[in-house]
Design an enzyme around this catalytic site. Structure first.
Site, PDB file in Angstrom:
ATOM      1  N   SER A  41       0.955  -1.291  -0.060  1.00  0.00           N
ATOM      2  CA  SER A  41       0.040   0.081   0.043  1.00  0.00           C
ATOM      3  C   SER A  41       0.975   1.014   0.060  1.00  0.00           C
ATOM      4  O   SER A  41       1.897   1.178   0.557  1.00  0.00           O
ATOM      5  CB  SER A  41      -0.963   0.082   1.102  1.00  0.00           C
ATOM      6  OG  SER A  41      -1.403   1.272   1.364  1.00  0.00           O
ATOM      7  N   TYR A  88      -1.022   0.087  10.582  1.00  0.00           N
ATOM      8  CA  TYR A  88      -1.166  -0.674   9.171  1.00  0.00           C
ATOM      9  C   TYR A  88      -0.314   0.163   8.121  1.00  0.00           C
ATOM     10  O   TYR A  88       0.459  -0.466   7.175  1.00  0.00           O
ATOM     11  CB  TYR A  88      -2.704  -0.186   8.663  1.00  0.00           C
ATOM     12  CG  TYR A  88      -3.076  -0.630   7.111  1.00  0.00           C
ATOM     13  CD1 TYR A  88      -3.287  -2.287   6.953  1.00  0.00           C
ATOM     14  CD2 TYR A  88      -2.983   0.108   6.073  1.00  0.00           C
ATOM     15  CE1 TYR A  88      -3.477  -2.317   5.629  1.00  0.00           C
ATOM     16  CE2 TYR A  88      -3.217  -0.022   4.700  1.00  0.00           C
ATOM     17  CZ  TYR A  88      -3.530  -1.614   4.554  1.00  0.00           C
ATOM     18  OH  TYR A  88      -3.598  -1.956   3.346  1.00  0.00           O
TER      19      TYR A  88
END
Length: 250
Positions: A146, A159
């Site tokens: 990501s 995250y």
């Protein structure tokens, strides 16, 4: 650009019943690969994806990606069923929206869960399938990372950190597993899935308006990049390929 055949190859997709995973399964199956679609706990959902794929010889499996022994068992099952694994795709992951300034809301338990599912599980899957990938002679690992791993902007701080760890893992394993296994990351920005609980059309519209290409990604955008890793980027390893419509430029 002509698509390259994956005829005869076996591709294992962790998180294969999710949006990005199922889109990837369809693309790779269309090129002739036999696909192993895994789901964390819902074998029926994985079977539904398998039933929708072109070609034949596909397999559905339910496996907990945080259970290393279960991952090893799956590798044995794939070895027995197919005798090989050529491509391993890690699309599985979890997250939860936590404002970055709210340090108390990011509990130890949530941090541990995010790292277990978004980093440790990917490493454990590669470890379990290493021998099969090496014996392929042209093994490939593709992790879904990501842009939050480089921008520091994402659903929560843990995250972001886990995805940064995946990018470092690609560099480390790209070096360590060469030349028999290549390791690549595909790094999307916002993708139109239900991955982040609570985010809907309003969030998507806001992100699209501030993204240079004026839309958010689709699962197929990410899947097409994964396909390119398997078919055209054959002299690349240890790097992260960004697929975000220019989102990281903001």
């Amino acid at each position: 650009m002509t698509a390259q055949s994956l005829e005869g190859k076996v591709c294992v997709i962790f998180g294969g019943s999710g949006g990005i995973g199922s889109a990837t399964a369809r693309r790779l199956a269309a090129l002739g690969a036999r696909i192993v679609v895994t789901s964390h706990a819902d074998l029926q959902k994985a079977q539904g994806v398998v039933d929708s794929l072109p070609g034949s010889g596909h397999l559905a499996a339910a496996v907990s990606i945080t259970d290393s022994s279960a991952l090893s068992d799956l590798a044995v099952k794939v070895q027995t069923e197919y005798g090989r694994t050529d491509v391993l795709v890690n699309t599985a992951g979890i997250t939860q929206a936590v404002p970055h300034a709210n340090l108390d809301a990011l509990t130890d338990e949530l941090i541990d869960q995010i790292f277990a599912v978004n980093w440790r599980a990917q490493f454990a899957a590669i470890r379990a399938f290493r021998a099969l990938l090496e014996s392929s002679g042209d093994g490939l690992v593709i992790n879904v990372s990501s842009i939050s791993g480089t921008t520091g902007q994402g659903s929560n701080i843990a995250y972001c950190a886990a995805k940064a760890g995946l990018d470092v893992m690609a560099a480390s394993l790209g070096r360590a597993l060469a030349p028999r296994i290549r390791v690549l990351n595909v790094s999307p920005g916002a993708v139109d899935t239900t991955f982040v609980p609570g985010r809907g059309a309003d969030f998507n519209d806001k992100v699209a308006a501030t993204t240079p290409l004026r839309r958010i990604g689709t699962p197929d955008d990410v899947a097409s990049a994964i396909e390119a890793c398997a078919t055209h980027l054959t002299f690349s390893t240890g790097v992260t390929i960004v697929v975000d419509g220019g989102r990281r430029l903001n």
